[in-house]
Scaffold this active site. Structure first.
Site, short mmCIF file in Angstrom:
data_model
loop_
_atom_site.label_atom_id
_atom_site.label_comp_id
_atom_site.label_asym_id
_atom_site.label_seq_id
_atom_site.Cartn_x
_atom_site.Cartn_y
_atom_site.Cartn_z
N SER A 239 0.84 -1.15 -0.12
CA SER A 239 -0.15 -0.04 -0.09
C SER A 239 0.94 1.33 -0.04
CB SER A 239 -0.87 -0.16 1.14
OG SER A 239 -0.16 0.31 2.35
N LYS A 240 0.33 2.37 -0.24
CA LYS A 240 0.92 3.47 -0.07
C LYS A 240 1.90 3.78 1.12
CE LYS A 240 -1.80 6.73 -2.48
NZ LYS A 240 -3.46 6.93 -2.36
N ARG A 241 1.71 3.29 1.94
CA ARG A 241 2.91 3.00 3.20
C ARG A 241 4.12 2.51 2.78
NH1 ARG A 241 2.53 -0.39 7.06
NH2 ARG A 241 1.00 -1.98 5.78
N HIS A 242 4.16 1.70 1.92
CA HIS A 242 5.45 1.26 1.27
C HIS A 242 5.95 2.02 0.20
CE1 HIS A 242 3.10 -2.38 2.84
NE2 HIS A 242 4.38 -2.59 3.56
N GLY A 243 5.55 3.26 0.02
CA GLY A 243 5.86 4.08 -1.09
C GLY A 243 5.23 4.37 -2.29
#
Ligand code: GLU
Length: 466
Positions: A239-243
């Site tokens: 997800s966006k948390r991973h970049g």
């Protein structure tokens, strides 16, 4: 005939996971000489937008995914209405006038008793005429036969069984008259002749609902292939948390479509030939089959993608194609150049970067008029030896052609005649030509830079530091 499809909702940018779904579905159709359909699932008017649809098409085209047929669900409401009526006529569907408050109440009660929520079936006996007579807003629900267990053979996950009691009678048309995903997806897949539904595993809980509708409408149930999710490096769902997770991000960062396609394909699919990782689209079409998809999740590794992009830049793409891809990036950075010069630069320096945006930085010394000196470069140039070396180079280049070989010869001569160390020679020149102490080699720069540009840089350094 094999018919597969990709059915994105235009509610955001194309996510890497969806792009991989599209690629697998596309490859499967092509491998079997079948048909590949693109269907925009935009029945949710509030969340869908034209801009996202345009971006989706652009990303898919960029990746090299061509479709044979195109549909937009928002243009098919008449068809859906016809099939809703069929279900109402045959008794498989009924209107439900329960208000959101009543349903919320039911849900709460189930929660209090610690049991999974299912619609109570209060309106099961209501007819359409009765509902209309009440003058209340109504949804339409599918009548789920109680106690049945739906089993299907998933092409990736194997047999899956889900009890219909897990969900109960579900809504197929909202109170504003718009049909919902689980219903329209069946009508569309059936009418479009889809033989294989390839999609993310998050849709597994929807599948038994859809199978019930296939049966109720007398349609043939297609085969299902549910793809495992993609995980981030910490093994939670990517997800966006991973970049960056949208194809757009990677496109703008200067990743190549061929490398993205190749990399995403290997994310969960193992080619029959072990140890080999670089495959063209045509080879993938030849080799790909759903049976070789791993049933456990794959981990996204951006370093690996970066590496693969570098391989495409250095070894796979033709120089001409690389030049086409890189031109907008260099132009955006304000560099001006002609095609021949660019080809010359790339021929010598295509191994200096892994992405096109990195190239903007790395190739800067080839394109700018004046370089900026870093702290270390200044340190080198403030030294008297460096000045001596630069004057010597100017002298030796007089009336000579500039190239890497010539510079190497001058380095040797300088060592003999001036007694300077090779390291000092190369550092001084590198500092002058690039403004840094690392990056593109002096010999490569000397092979490509026009002599006047080279001389200008040396002269400027002499003026600034002597
Ligand atoms: N519109 C759905 C999604 O984007 C499609 C699911 C399916 O392929 O059936 O998840």
């Amino acid at each position: 005939m094999v018919v597969s499809r990709f059915a994105p909702s235009p509610t955001g940018y194309l996510h890497l996971g969806n792009a991989r779904t599209a690629i697998f579905s596309y490859l499967f159709a092509r491998h079997h000489n079948g048909k590949f359909i693109l269907r925009i699932e935009d029945t949710d008017k509030e969340r869908s937008s034209k801009e996202f649809e345009e971006m989706l098409l652009r990303d898919l085209e960029w990746l090299g995914i061509e479709w044979d047929e195109f549909y937009r669900q928002s243009e098919r409401f008449d068809i859906y209405r016809e099939y809703v009526n069929k279900l109402l006529d045959s008794g498989w569907a009924y209107p439900c006038v329960c208000t959101p408050e009543e349903l919320e109440e039911e849900r709460k009660r189930a929660e209090e008793r610690g049991i999974p929520y299912r619609y109570s079936g209060k309106c099961r006996h209501l007819t359409l005429e009765e509902a209309k007579r009440k003058g209340l807003p109504y949804t339409i629900r599918f009548r789920v036969p109680e106690g049945e267990v739906i089993t299907f053979e998933d092409l990736i996950k194997g047999p899956i069984s889900i009890s219909v009691d897990d969900f109960g009678d579900f809504v197929i048309v909202r109170s504003d008259g718009t049909p919902v995903y689980n219903f329209v997806v069946v009508v569309d897949d059936a009418l479009m002749g889809v033989s294989h539904v390839v999609r993310g595993e998050d849709h597994i809980p929807n599948t038994p609902k859809q199978i019930l509708i296939y049966r109720a409408l007398g349609f043939k149930v297609p085969s299902f292939a549910h793809l495992p999710v993609i995980l981030g490096p910490d093994r939670s769902k990517l997800s966006k948390r991973h970049g960056a997770v949208s194809v757009k991000n990677y496109r703008e960062e200067g990743f190549l479509p061929e490398a993205m396609f190749n990399y995403l394909c290997l994310l969960g699919w193992s080619p029959p030939e072990e140890g080999r990782e670089i495959y063209s689209k045509d080879e993938l079409i030849k080799l790909f089959d759903l049976k070789d998809i791993n049933s456990s999740p794959a981990v996204f590794d951006v370093q690996k993608l970066r590496w693969m992009n570098g391989v495409y830049i250095r070894e796979v793409l033709s120089l001409e194609k690389l030049a086409n891809y890189i031109t907008p990036f260099l132009e955006k950075a304000g560099y001006s150049f002609d095609r021949d010069y660019l080809l010359k630069v790339l021929q010598k320096a295509r191994d200096a970067f892994d992405t096109l945006s990195e190239a903007v930085d790395r190739l800067k010394p080839f394109f700018v008029d004046e370089v900026e000196y870093s702290e270390q470069a200044r340190g080198i140039l403030e030294n008297q030896t460096a000045m001596q070396i630069l004057e010597y180079v100017l002298l030796k280049l007089d009336n000579e052609e500039l190239n890497g070989q010539k510079i190497k010869e001058i380095a040797k001569m300088a060592q003999k005649e001036l007694g300077v160390k090779p390291k000092d020679f190369w550092h001084a020149l590198r500092a002058v030509l690039t403004g840094e102490l690392e990056g593109i080699g002096v010999d490569v720069l000397s092979d490509v830079l026009p002599k006047e540009r080279f001389i200008k840089r040396v002269e400027r350094a002499l003026r600034s530091f002597q």
